[in-house]
Scaffold this active site. Structure first.
Site, PDB file in Angstrom:
ATOM      1  N   SER A  36       0.859  -1.192   0.000  1.00 47.22           N
ATOM      2  CA  SER A  36       0.000   0.000   0.000  1.00 47.22           C
ATOM      3  C   SER A  36       0.890   1.236   0.000  1.00 47.22           C
ATOM      4  O   SER A  36       2.047   1.174   0.441  1.00 47.22           O
ATOM      5  CB  SER A  36      -0.861   0.006   1.268  1.00 47.22           C
ATOM      6  OG  SER A  36      -1.499   1.253   1.443  1.00 47.22           O
TER       7      SER A  36
ATOM      8  N   TYR B 125      -2.036  -0.744  10.557  1.00 49.42           N
ATOM      9  CA  TYR B 125      -2.054  -1.025   9.115  1.00 49.42           C
ATOM     10  C   TYR B 125      -0.772  -0.501   8.474  1.00 49.42           C
ATOM     11  O   TYR B 125      -0.125  -1.202   7.692  1.00 49.42           O
ATOM     12  CB  TYR B 125      -3.288  -0.363   8.495  1.00 49.42           C
ATOM     13  CG  TYR B 125      -3.483  -0.624   7.018  1.00 49.42           C
ATOM     14  CD1 TYR B 125      -4.104  -1.790   6.576  1.00 49.42           C
ATOM     15  CD2 TYR B 125      -3.085   0.306   6.063  1.00 49.42           C
ATOM     16  CE1 TYR B 125      -4.311  -2.026   5.219  1.00 49.42           C
ATOM     17  CE2 TYR B 125      -3.292   0.085   4.715  1.00 49.42           C
ATOM     18  CZ  TYR B 125      -3.905  -1.078   4.290  1.00 49.42           C
ATOM     19  OH  TYR B 125      -4.101  -1.303   2.941  1.00 49.42           O
TER      20      TYR B 125
HETATM   21  P1  NAP Z   1     -11.632  -5.829   0.544  1.00 49.33           P
HETATM   22  O1  NAP Z   1     -12.539  -5.414  -0.552  1.00 49.33           O
HETATM   23  O2  NAP Z   1     -12.028  -5.615   1.954  1.00 49.33           O
HETATM   24  O3  NAP Z   1     -11.272  -7.382   0.313  1.00 49.33           O
HETATM   25  C1  NAP Z   1     -10.437  -8.042   1.221  1.00 49.33           C
HETATM   26  C2  NAP Z   1     -10.239  -9.460   0.744  1.00 49.33           C
HETATM   27  O4  NAP Z   1      -9.374 -10.138   1.654  1.00 49.33           O
HETATM   28  C3  NAP Z   1     -11.537 -10.234   0.711  1.00 49.33           C
HETATM   29  O5  NAP Z   1     -11.482 -11.160  -0.350  1.00 49.33           O
HETATM   30  C4  NAP Z   1     -11.530 -10.970   2.041  1.00 49.33           C
HETATM   31  O6  NAP Z   1     -12.343 -12.121   1.964  1.00 49.33           O
HETATM   32  C5  NAP Z   1     -10.042 -11.284   2.168  1.00 49.33           C
HETATM   33  N1  NAP Z   1      -9.589 -11.510   3.543  1.00 49.33           N
HETATM   34  C6  NAP Z   1      -9.636 -10.640   4.578  1.00 49.33           C
HETATM   35  N2  NAP Z   1      -9.153 -11.213   5.685  1.00 49.33           N
HETATM   36  C7  NAP Z   1      -8.797 -12.476   5.338  1.00 49.33           C
HETATM   37  C8  NAP Z   1      -8.246 -13.569   6.044  1.00 49.33           C
HETATM   38  N3  NAP Z   1      -7.988 -13.493   7.359  1.00 49.33           N
HETATM   39  N4  NAP Z   1      -8.001 -14.720   5.391  1.00 49.33           N
HETATM   40  C9  NAP Z   1      -8.284 -14.831   4.065  1.00 49.33           C
HETATM   41  N5  NAP Z   1      -8.795 -13.818   3.333  1.00 49.33           N
HETATM   42  C10 NAP Z   1      -9.061 -12.670   3.974  1.00 49.33           C
HETATM   43  O7  NAP Z   1     -10.208  -5.115   0.425  1.00 49.33           O
HETATM   44  P2  NAP Z   1      -9.420  -4.530  -0.833  1.00 49.33           P
HETATM   45  O8  NAP Z   1      -9.557  -3.074  -0.774  1.00 49.33           O
HETATM   46  O9  NAP Z   1      -9.740  -5.278  -2.052  1.00 49.33           O
HETATM   47  O10 NAP Z   1      -7.922  -4.858  -0.348  1.00 49.33           O
HETATM   48  C11 NAP Z   1      -7.143  -5.896  -0.894  1.00 49.33           C
HETATM   49  C12 NAP Z   1      -5.711  -5.629  -0.528  1.00 49.33           C
HETATM   50  O11 NAP Z   1      -5.315  -4.386  -1.058  1.00 49.33           O
HETATM   51  C13 NAP Z   1      -5.451  -5.545   0.981  1.00 49.33           C
HETATM   52  O12 NAP Z   1      -4.221  -6.168   1.285  1.00 49.33           O
HETATM   53  C14 NAP Z   1      -5.376  -4.058   1.231  1.00 49.33           C
HETATM   54  O13 NAP Z   1      -4.605  -3.763   2.360  1.00 49.33           O
HETATM   55  C15 NAP Z   1      -4.721  -3.603  -0.047  1.00 49.33           C
HETATM   56  N6  NAP Z   1      -4.933  -2.199  -0.345  1.00 49.33           N
HETATM   57  C16 NAP Z   1      -6.196  -1.695  -0.483  1.00 49.33           C
HETATM   58  C17 NAP Z   1      -6.357  -0.347  -0.756  1.00 49.33           C
HETATM   59  C18 NAP Z   1      -7.711   0.278  -0.917  1.00 49.33           C
HETATM   60  O14 NAP Z   1      -7.784   1.524  -0.950  1.00 49.33           O
HETATM   61  N7  NAP Z   1      -8.789  -0.483  -1.048  1.00 49.33           N
HETATM   62  C19 NAP Z   1      -5.238   0.483  -0.877  1.00 49.33           C
HETATM   63  C20 NAP Z   1      -3.968  -0.078  -0.737  1.00 49.33           C
HETATM   64  C21 NAP Z   1      -3.831  -1.418  -0.472  1.00 49.33           C
HETATM   65  P3  NAP Z   1     -13.043 -12.767   3.266  1.00 49.33           P
HETATM   66  O15 NAP Z   1     -13.522 -11.631   4.103  1.00 49.33           O
HETATM   67  O16 NAP Z   1     -14.143 -13.639   2.728  1.00 49.33           O
HETATM   68  O17 NAP Z   1     -11.993 -13.582   3.917  1.00 49.33           O
END
Ligand code: NAP
Length: 269
Positions: A160, A174
């Site tokens: 991130s 985080y």
């Molecule tokens: P999201 O929509 O909340 O999706 C999170 C995903 O991770 C879901 O598929 C969830 O599925 C899974 N997950 C969460 N906890 C888990 C666990 N303990 N074991 C297995 N799977 C798990 O989040 P996103 O925004 O797509 O984020 C994805 C990645 O991108 C993350 O690493 C986040 O830190 C990073 N990121 C996001 C942003 C942003 O602005 N959105 C920015 C920078 C980086 P389940 O809940 O079914 O397990």
């Protein structure tokens, strides 16, 4: 054939299939929703078969079905990445299903919104357990398979912008987890280079997903954060896909230990 053999045999012609992933097997953690789902569909578009790892069966199966509808093989593997035994079983299940593993995308992650002075040890453990410990043991398990296969592999970590900058948003744990991911990426790249395993990360800016929903629902804060991106907006999950396909493909055979920002210029100021 390993990347090195490919280069040495002077077969490294630049052709339009530079990004082709046909015959490759990918496992995407957190592949059920948001950025992870877009990555699953993106890898499948370029020819990979995909293991979709998440905790929730319904959304995970849905992503797997979407991959299959594209003509690729897909399997949903239910696991919590913070549980090492479940991680081991999930990697075993993926290999049992497809016979191999070439690409791991460590995307599963959770956010945080607690002022640093109020963070409890339980919250610390939970976030670090998923974002850092989970990522490490998924990498370890995948690397064991890749080392045994002897054909190298790719590990792509979703870090991130918050891995290299701070914020006032109550996300200190985080930030800590993602900062660690950026440097763990370098360490694993150095350790596993001898096995032909390339380890890189991407650093997304704010992306419109469930994770940022609360912010999206606060217009003043959303606007403030949008302005911190040089492009003046949040990204969509699909905008993260190109970087991952690049890092998974033959287009990046000399790239390892790198963190590629996909942040609309957030870190460019
Ligand atoms: P999201 O929509 O909340 O999706 C999170 C995903 O991770 C879901 O598929 C969830 O599925 C899974 N997950 C969460 N906890 C888990 C666990 N303990 N074991 C297995 N799977 C798990 O989040 P996103 O925004 O797509 O984020 C994805 C990645 O991108 C993350 O690493 C986040 O830190 C990073 N990121 C996001 C942003 C942003 O602005 N959105 C920015 C920078 C980086 P389940 O809940 O079914 O397990």
């Amino acid at each position: 054939m390993t990347d090195q053999e490919f280069c040495e045999q002077k077969q490294f012609e630049i052709t339009r299939d530079l990004f082709d992933l046909t015959g490759k097997v990918a496992l995407v953690t957190g592949g059920s929703r948001g950025i992870g789902r877009a990555i699953c569909l993106g890898l499948a578009t370029f020819g990979a078969d995909v293991g979709v790892l998440a905790r929730d069966r319904e959304t995970g199966e849905d992503t797997a079905a979407r991959v299959r509808a594209m003509g690729r093989r897909a399997v949903f593997v239910q696991a919590d990445v913070s549980d090492v035994a479940q991680v081991r079983e999930a990697v075993r299940d993926t290999v049992r299903e497809f016979g191999r593993l070439d690409i791991l995308v460590n995307n599963a992650g959770v956010g945080a919104q607690t002022p640093a002075e109020q963070v409890t040890p339980e919250e610390w453990e939970a976030i670090i357990g998923i974002n850092l410990k989970g990522l490490f043991f998924c990498s370890q398990e995948a690397a064991k398979v890749m080392i045994a296969q002897g054909q190298g592999g790719r590990i792509i970590n979703v870090a991130s912008i918050f891995g290299i900058v701070g914020s006032e948003l109550g996300a200190s744990v985080y930030h800590a987890s993602k900062g660690a991911v950026v440097n763990l990426t370098r360490a694993l790249a150095c350790e596993w280079a001898k096995h032909g395993i390339l380890v890189n990360s991407i650093g997304p800016g704010f992306i419109v997903t469930d994770m940022t929903r609360a912010i999206q629902e606060m217009p003043a804060l959303a606007e403030l954060l949008e302005r911190r991106h040089a492009l003046g907006r949040f990204g969509c999950p699909e905008e993260c896909v190109g970087a991952v396909v690049f890092l998974a493909s033959r287009a990046s055979t000399f790239v390892t230990g790198e963190n590629l920002f996909v942040d609309g210029g957030y870190t460019a100021w």
